[in-house]
Write a protein that holds these residues in place. Sequence first.
Motif, PDB file in Angstrom:
ATOM      1  N   ASP A 205       1.647   1.002   6.723  1.00 52.42           N
ATOM      2  CA  ASP A 205       0.195   0.211   6.938  1.00 52.42           C
ATOM      3  C   ASP A 205       0.182  -1.237   6.764  1.00 52.42           C
ATOM      4  OD1 ASP A 205      -1.302   2.363   7.020  1.00 52.42           O
ATOM      5  OD2 ASP A 205      -0.244   3.554   5.545  1.00 52.42           O
ATOM      6  N   GLU A 206       1.579  -0.863   5.738  1.00 52.02           N
ATOM      7  CA  GLU A 206       1.436  -3.437   5.497  1.00 52.02           C
ATOM      8  C   GLU A 206       2.935  -2.887   5.090  1.00 52.02           C
ATOM      9  OE1 GLU A 206      -1.017  -6.939   3.830  1.00 52.02           O
ATOM     10  OE2 GLU A 206      -1.428  -4.603   3.460  1.00 52.02           O
ATOM     11  N   ALA A 207       4.114  -3.800   4.853  1.00 49.52           N
ATOM     12  CA  ALA A 207       4.903  -4.694   4.189  1.00 49.52           C
ATOM     13  C   ALA A 207       4.912  -5.843   3.602  1.00 49.52           C
ATOM     14  CB  ALA A 207       5.819  -4.349   5.383  1.00 49.52           C
ATOM     15  N   VAL A 208       4.616  -6.348   2.548  1.00 51.78           N
ATOM     16  CA  VAL A 208       5.015  -7.243   1.768  1.00 51.78           C
ATOM     17  C   VAL A 208       6.187  -7.575   1.114  1.00 51.78           C
ATOM     18  CG1 VAL A 208       2.338  -7.450   1.594  1.00 51.78           C
ATOM     19  CG2 VAL A 208       4.084  -6.270  -0.347  1.00 51.78           C
ATOM     20  N   LEU A 209       6.818  -9.281   1.185  1.00 50.31           N
ATOM     21  CA  LEU A 209       7.860  -9.013   0.531  1.00 50.31           C
ATOM     22  C   LEU A 209       7.216  -9.276  -1.057  1.00 50.31           C
ATOM     23  CD1 LEU A 209       9.166 -12.365   2.458  1.00 50.31           C
ATOM     24  CD2 LEU A 209      10.448 -10.318   2.067  1.00 50.31           C
ATOM     25  N   GLY A 210       8.559  -8.815  -1.767  1.00 50.33           N
ATOM     26  CA  GLY A 210       8.306  -8.818  -3.606  1.00 50.33           C
ATOM     27  C   GLY A 210       7.587 -10.566  -4.056  1.00 50.33           C
ATOM     28  N   HIS A 211       7.299  -9.860  -4.978  1.00 52.24           N
ATOM     29  CA  HIS A 211       7.247 -11.698  -5.738  1.00 52.24           C
ATOM     30  C   HIS A 211       8.199 -11.971  -6.751  1.00 52.24           C
ATOM     31  CE1 HIS A 211       6.054 -13.915  -9.560  1.00 52.24           C
ATOM     32  NE2 HIS A 211       4.633 -14.402  -8.920  1.00 52.24           N
ATOM     33  N   GLU A 212       8.982 -13.084  -6.571  1.00 50.71           N
ATOM     34  CA  GLU A 212       9.830 -14.231  -6.710  1.00 50.71           C
ATOM     35  C   GLU A 212      10.408 -14.460  -8.209  1.00 50.71           C
ATOM     36  OE1 GLU A 212       9.881 -18.100  -5.897  1.00 50.71           O
ATOM     37  OE2 GLU A 212       9.811 -17.388  -3.010  1.00 50.71           O
TER      38      GLU A 212
ATOM     39  N   ASP B 148      -2.405   7.961   1.720  1.00 50.63           N
ATOM     40  CA  ASP B 148      -3.403   7.807   3.054  1.00 50.63           C
ATOM     41  C   ASP B 148      -2.415   6.688   3.177  1.00 50.63           C
ATOM     42  OD1 ASP B 148      -5.226  10.490   2.344  1.00 50.63           O
ATOM     43  OD2 ASP B 148      -5.774   9.642   0.999  1.00 50.63           O
ATOM     44  N   GLU B 149      -2.666   5.289   2.475  1.00 47.31           N
ATOM     45  CA  GLU B 149      -1.889   5.000   2.946  1.00 47.31           C
ATOM     46  C   GLU B 149      -0.709   4.549   2.403  1.00 47.31           C
ATOM     47  OE1 GLU B 149      -6.062   1.758   3.262  1.00 47.31           O
ATOM     48  OE2 GLU B 149      -4.999   1.981   1.237  1.00 47.31           O
ATOM     49  N   LEU B 150       0.550   4.127   3.335  1.00 48.51           N
ATOM     50  CA  LEU B 150       1.686   3.179   2.586  1.00 48.51           C
ATOM     51  C   LEU B 150       1.755   1.357   2.419  1.00 48.51           C
ATOM     52  CD1 LEU B 150       4.244   4.157   0.842  1.00 48.51           C
ATOM     53  CD2 LEU B 150       5.537   4.525   3.662  1.00 48.51           C
ATOM     54  N   TYR B 151       2.045   0.838   1.944  1.00 40.41           N
ATOM     55  CA  TYR B 151       2.630  -0.067   1.223  1.00 40.41           C
ATOM     56  C   TYR B 151       3.930   0.009   0.935  1.00 40.41           C
ATOM     57  CZ  TYR B 151      -2.571  -1.934   1.198  1.00 40.41           C
ATOM     58  OH  TYR B 151      -4.170  -1.890   1.659  1.00 40.41           O
ATOM     59  N   VAL B 152       4.413  -0.930   1.659  1.00 42.50           N
ATOM     60  CA  VAL B 152       6.019  -1.238   1.150  1.00 42.50           C
ATOM     61  C   VAL B 152       6.148  -2.588   0.675  1.00 42.50           C
ATOM     62  CG1 VAL B 152       7.919  -1.366   2.080  1.00 42.50           C
ATOM     63  CG2 VAL B 152       7.065   0.366   2.716  1.00 42.50           C
ATOM     64  N   ILE B 153       6.780  -2.768  -0.627  1.00 44.10           N
ATOM     65  CA  ILE B 153       6.945  -3.724  -0.943  1.00 44.10           C
ATOM     66  C   ILE B 153       9.333  -4.105  -0.889  1.00 44.10           C
ATOM     67  CG2 ILE B 153       7.777  -5.744  -3.938  1.00 44.10           C
ATOM     68  CD1 ILE B 153       5.064  -4.067  -4.752  1.00 44.10           C
ATOM     69  N   VAL B 154       9.351  -5.231  -0.107  1.00 43.76           N
ATOM     70  CA  VAL B 154      10.322  -5.184   0.479  1.00 43.76           C
ATOM     71  C   VAL B 154      10.731  -6.555  -0.540  1.00 43.76           C
ATOM     72  CG1 VAL B 154      12.087  -6.908   2.200  1.00 43.76           C
ATOM     73  CG2 VAL B 154      10.633  -4.723   2.721  1.00 43.76           C
ATOM     74  N   ALA B 155      12.386  -6.104  -1.631  1.00 43.23           N
ATOM     75  CA  ALA B 155      12.742  -6.511  -2.537  1.00 43.23           C
ATOM     76  C   ALA B 155      13.361  -8.822  -2.234  1.00 43.23           C
ATOM     77  CB  ALA B 155      13.986  -6.112  -3.083  1.00 43.23           C
ATOM     78  N   ARG B 156      13.032  -9.654  -2.668  1.00 45.25           N
ATOM     79  CA  ARG B 156      13.047 -10.734  -2.131  1.00 45.25           C
ATOM     80  C   ARG B 156      14.386 -10.702  -3.394  1.00 45.25           C
ATOM     81  NH1 ARG B 156       9.563 -15.217  -0.618  1.00 45.25           N
ATOM     82  NH2 ARG B 156       7.873 -13.831  -1.449  1.00 45.25           N
ATOM     83  N   ARG B 157      15.484 -11.918  -2.236  1.00 42.91           N
ATOM     84  CA  ARG B 157      17.116 -11.858  -1.854  1.00 42.91           C
ATOM     85  C   ARG B 157      16.662 -12.199  -3.669  1.00 42.91           C
ATOM     86  NH1 ARG B 157      19.617 -15.540   2.370  1.00 42.91           N
ATOM     87  NH2 ARG B 157      20.018 -12.554   3.276  1.00 42.91           N
ATOM     88  N   THR B 158      16.439 -12.896  -4.542  1.00 41.68           N
ATOM     89  CA  THR B 158      16.970 -13.763  -5.461  1.00 41.68           C
ATOM     90  C   THR B 158      16.841 -12.235  -6.570  1.00 41.68           C
ATOM     91  OG1 THR B 158      14.294 -14.123  -5.726  1.00 41.68           O
ATOM     92  CG2 THR B 158      16.115 -15.939  -5.193  1.00 41.68           C
ATOM     93  N   ASN B 159      16.092 -11.217  -6.532  1.00 46.90           N
ATOM     94  CA  ASN B 159      15.680 -10.456  -7.178  1.00 46.90           C
ATOM     95  C   ASN B 159      16.744  -8.866  -6.928  1.00 46.90           C
ATOM     96  OD1 ASN B 159      13.645 -11.560  -8.297  1.00 46.90           O
ATOM     97  ND2 ASN B 159      11.674 -10.444  -7.125  1.00 46.90           N
ATOM     98  N   VAL B 160      17.523  -8.768  -5.692  1.00 44.71           N
ATOM     99  CA  VAL B 160      18.614  -8.002  -5.947  1.00 44.71           C
ATOM    100  C   VAL B 160      19.706  -8.536  -6.169  1.00 44.71           C
ATOM    101  CG1 VAL B 160      19.808  -6.449  -4.205  1.00 44.71           C
ATOM    102  CG2 VAL B 160      17.525  -7.795  -3.484  1.00 44.71           C
ATOM    103  N   ASP B 161      20.010  -7.700  -7.561  1.00 46.11           N
ATOM    104  CA  ASP B 161      20.825  -7.947  -9.265  1.00 46.11           C
ATOM    105  C   ASP B 161      21.357  -6.911  -9.036  1.00 46.11           C
ATOM    106  OD1 ASP B 161      18.928  -7.214 -10.394  1.00 46.11           O
ATOM    107  OD2 ASP B 161      18.564  -8.445 -11.751  1.00 46.11           O
ATOM    108  N   HIS B 162      21.329  -5.647  -8.281  1.00 41.02           N
ATOM    109  CA  HIS B 162      22.397  -4.322  -8.363  1.00 41.02           C
ATOM    110  C   HIS B 162      22.909  -4.089  -7.884  1.00 41.02           C
ATOM    111  CE1 HIS B 162      18.836  -3.842  -5.807  1.00 41.02           C
ATOM    112  NE2 HIS B 162      19.425  -2.321  -6.254  1.00 41.02           N
ATOM    113  N   LYS B 163      23.049  -4.446  -6.936  1.00 39.58           N
ATOM    114  CA  LYS B 163      24.314  -4.306  -5.653  1.00 39.58           C
ATOM    115  C   LYS B 163      24.374  -6.212  -4.669  1.00 39.58           C
ATOM    116  CE  LYS B 163      20.260  -2.359  -2.724  1.00 39.58           C
ATOM    117  NZ  LYS B 163      19.790  -2.068  -1.716  1.00 39.58           N
TER     118      LYS B 163
END
Length: 143
Positions: free
Chosen positions: A66-73, A30-45
């Motif tokens: 419904d809501e997008a948030v930045l991931g935890h550092e 019913d509700e979609l939250y999206v966690i957008v990866a922080r640059r520092t956590n992107v290590d696979h590409k």
Amino acid sequence: MTTTVIAQGTFDILHPGHVHYLEEAAAMGDELYVIVARRTNVDHKAAPICCGEQRRDVVAALDCVDEAVLGHEEDIFVPIEEIDPDVIALGHDQHHDDAAIEAELERRGIDCEVHRASGREPRYEDELLSTRLIVDRILERRC
């Protein structure tokens, strides 16, 4: 009762593959939250081209989100603990190990299911469903 779904990813240079993933994730609840990866956590590409705030804002503009948030550092599970979802929807090609995620969720006492979204094939000639392919095309045509 509301079913809360989390999708997550880098979402650099948003493309139709991202939209397909997020629409499918939204359909899982019913509700979609999206966690957008922080640059520092992107290590696979390769590191994202766009800053985290821009990527978050573009994802948040989609009707299915419904809501997008930045991931935890430091700890990618912190936003999951805060949102307390019923479902985590992984992209069809994301590098995550489903079993490892499920084990960590259980260790942290987070009771939710993990599902994989389907992929989709290009719908027309020259449609690009990958940020890497878009960047390659730009370099090919502009450099």
